[in-house]
Design a protein around this motif. Structure first.
Motif, short mmCIF file in Angstrom:
data_model
loop_
_atom_site.label_atom_id
_atom_site.label_comp_id
_atom_site.label_asym_id
_atom_site.label_seq_id
_atom_site.Cartn_x
_atom_site.Cartn_y
_atom_site.Cartn_z
N ARG A 138 -50.29 -12.56 72.16
CA ARG A 138 -49.92 -12.38 71.20
C ARG A 138 -47.90 -12.44 70.86
O ARG A 138 -47.23 -12.68 70.22
CB ARG A 138 -49.85 -11.24 70.27
CG ARG A 138 -51.41 -11.05 69.55
CD ARG A 138 -51.58 -9.74 68.93
NE ARG A 138 -53.79 -9.84 68.31
CZ ARG A 138 -53.08 -10.45 67.20
NH1 ARG A 138 -52.00 -10.24 66.03
NH2 ARG A 138 -54.28 -10.51 66.32
N THR A 139 -47.65 -11.90 72.86
CA THR A 139 -46.84 -11.44 72.68
C THR A 139 -45.49 -12.13 73.36
O THR A 139 -44.40 -12.32 73.51
CB THR A 139 -46.21 -10.06 73.62
OG1 THR A 139 -47.00 -10.51 75.32
CG2 THR A 139 -47.22 -9.23 73.26
N ALA A 140 -46.39 -13.59 73.59
CA ALA A 140 -45.35 -14.62 74.41
C ALA A 140 -44.88 -14.01 75.63
O ALA A 140 -44.01 -14.16 76.18
CB ALA A 140 -44.62 -14.79 74.02
N CYS A 141 -45.02 -12.90 76.71
CA CYS A 141 -44.61 -12.12 77.60
C CYS A 141 -45.60 -11.26 78.36
O CYS A 141 -46.09 -10.05 77.75
CB CYS A 141 -43.72 -10.84 76.84
SG CYS A 141 -43.46 -9.82 77.78
N ASP A 142 -46.20 -12.16 79.16
CA ASP A 142 -46.70 -11.57 80.86
C ASP A 142 -46.84 -11.06 82.08
O ASP A 142 -45.32 -10.92 81.91
CB ASP A 142 -47.91 -12.68 81.24
CG ASP A 142 -48.56 -12.53 81.69
OD1 ASP A 142 -48.54 -11.57 81.98
OD2 ASP A 142 -49.11 -13.49 82.39
#
Length: 291
Positions: A138-142
């Protein structure tokens, strides 16, 4: 406090999009009756993205009031602005929440160092137990396990909701973060395996409509009863899949409306569950013994 079957609670709305306080109260009472271990209010499933700051804080306050200490309440207070995340976390503390859930900043794609500084700043600004929330789909951030390990030494950062569905991260996170750090899954489909691999709980969408079964399944997995956990989980498998036929919380709000527990309300840009998908989810609800 942060363990077991924790429901990612929907925010009930009327058809005009206004928050339905009576339905919210009834949902909280139902989860207490069904044995849900904790409520997470105003997270992704609670439509945090379309509630303004005043509404966000008010829904947290109401859930805390309605729960009346019968079960813990965790408030979703993450934002892609560090300042806003601090403000929402302060609101939650003032409302009496037991802890906060903070999603990784979305859209602006911070570096691992940026993530570390963001969560450190919130933790230092507000003295309340905090759970990190990693959901790169969902966030495009891992947020990588190594970054979580750096944050785990901060006293009031007490756990993580890891929603990648990557079970190999459980052992690595445990190694990096220590035995007291709460490892919680945010992926219903793999929640049983996550717990059996060493996690302590789930923050669940499925628990919105099958709270008692989810609580029993997670409890069985936590005590290492592999066969019993699998037996309980089997009829829930369709729900784990079909509650994501469209973007969460579209399907689960439709399912709750079908069960007569909330009105048919959702806020744009989300729309009501599309008719072509309804028969499939309805059948999964039948298979789970819900309708």
């Amino acid at each position: 406090m942060f363990q077991g079957s924790m429901v990612a609670l929907v925010t009930p709305m009327r058809e005009d999009g206004s928050v339905d306080e009576n339905s919210l109260r009834n949902l909280v009472d139902w989860h207490v009756e069904q044995g849900t271990d904790a409520i997470v209010a105003v997270g992704t499933t609670g439509e945090s993205a379309t509630l303004d700051e005043q509404e966000h804080c008010e829904v947290i306050r109401q859930v805390v009031e309605f729960a009346a200490k019968r079960l813990p309440v965790v408030a979703g207070t993450g934002a892609n602005s560090t300042t806003e995340a601090i403000q929402l976390t302060r609101c939650a503390k003032q409302a009496g929440a037991d802890g906060c859930l903070l999603v990784t900043p979305y859209y602006n794609k911070p570096t691992q160092e940026g993530l570390y500084r963001h969560f450190k700043a919130v933790a230092e600004a507000v003295d309340i137990p905090q759970l990190l929330y990693n959901v790169p789909g969902r966030t495009a951030c891992d947020m990588l396990p190594e970054t979580v390990g750096r944050l785990a030494v901060i006293a009031n950062i007490v756990g993580i909701k890891e929603a990648t569905g990557d079970l190999s991260r459980v052992a690595l996170l445990r190694e990096l973060c220590g035995e007291e750090f709460a490892l919680i899954t945010g992926d219903d489909a793999s929640s049983r395996e996550f717990i059996l691999a060493g996690g302590v709980g789930t923050i669940s969408v499925t628990a919105n409509i099958a709270p008692a079964a989810m609580q029993r399944m997670i409890a069985a997995a936590r005590r290492g009863d592999v066969a019993e956990a699998a037996r309980i989980d089997a009829p829930l498998a369709g729900l784990h899949r079909d509650l994501f036929l469209e973007s969460n919380p579209i399907p689960v709000k439709w399912a709750l409306a079908e069960m007569g527990r909330i009105p048919k309300g959702i806020r744009l840009p989300l729309t009501w569950f599309a008719e072509p998908y309804r028969a499939q989810l309805r059948q999964s609800m039948v298979n789970a013994g819900l309708i």
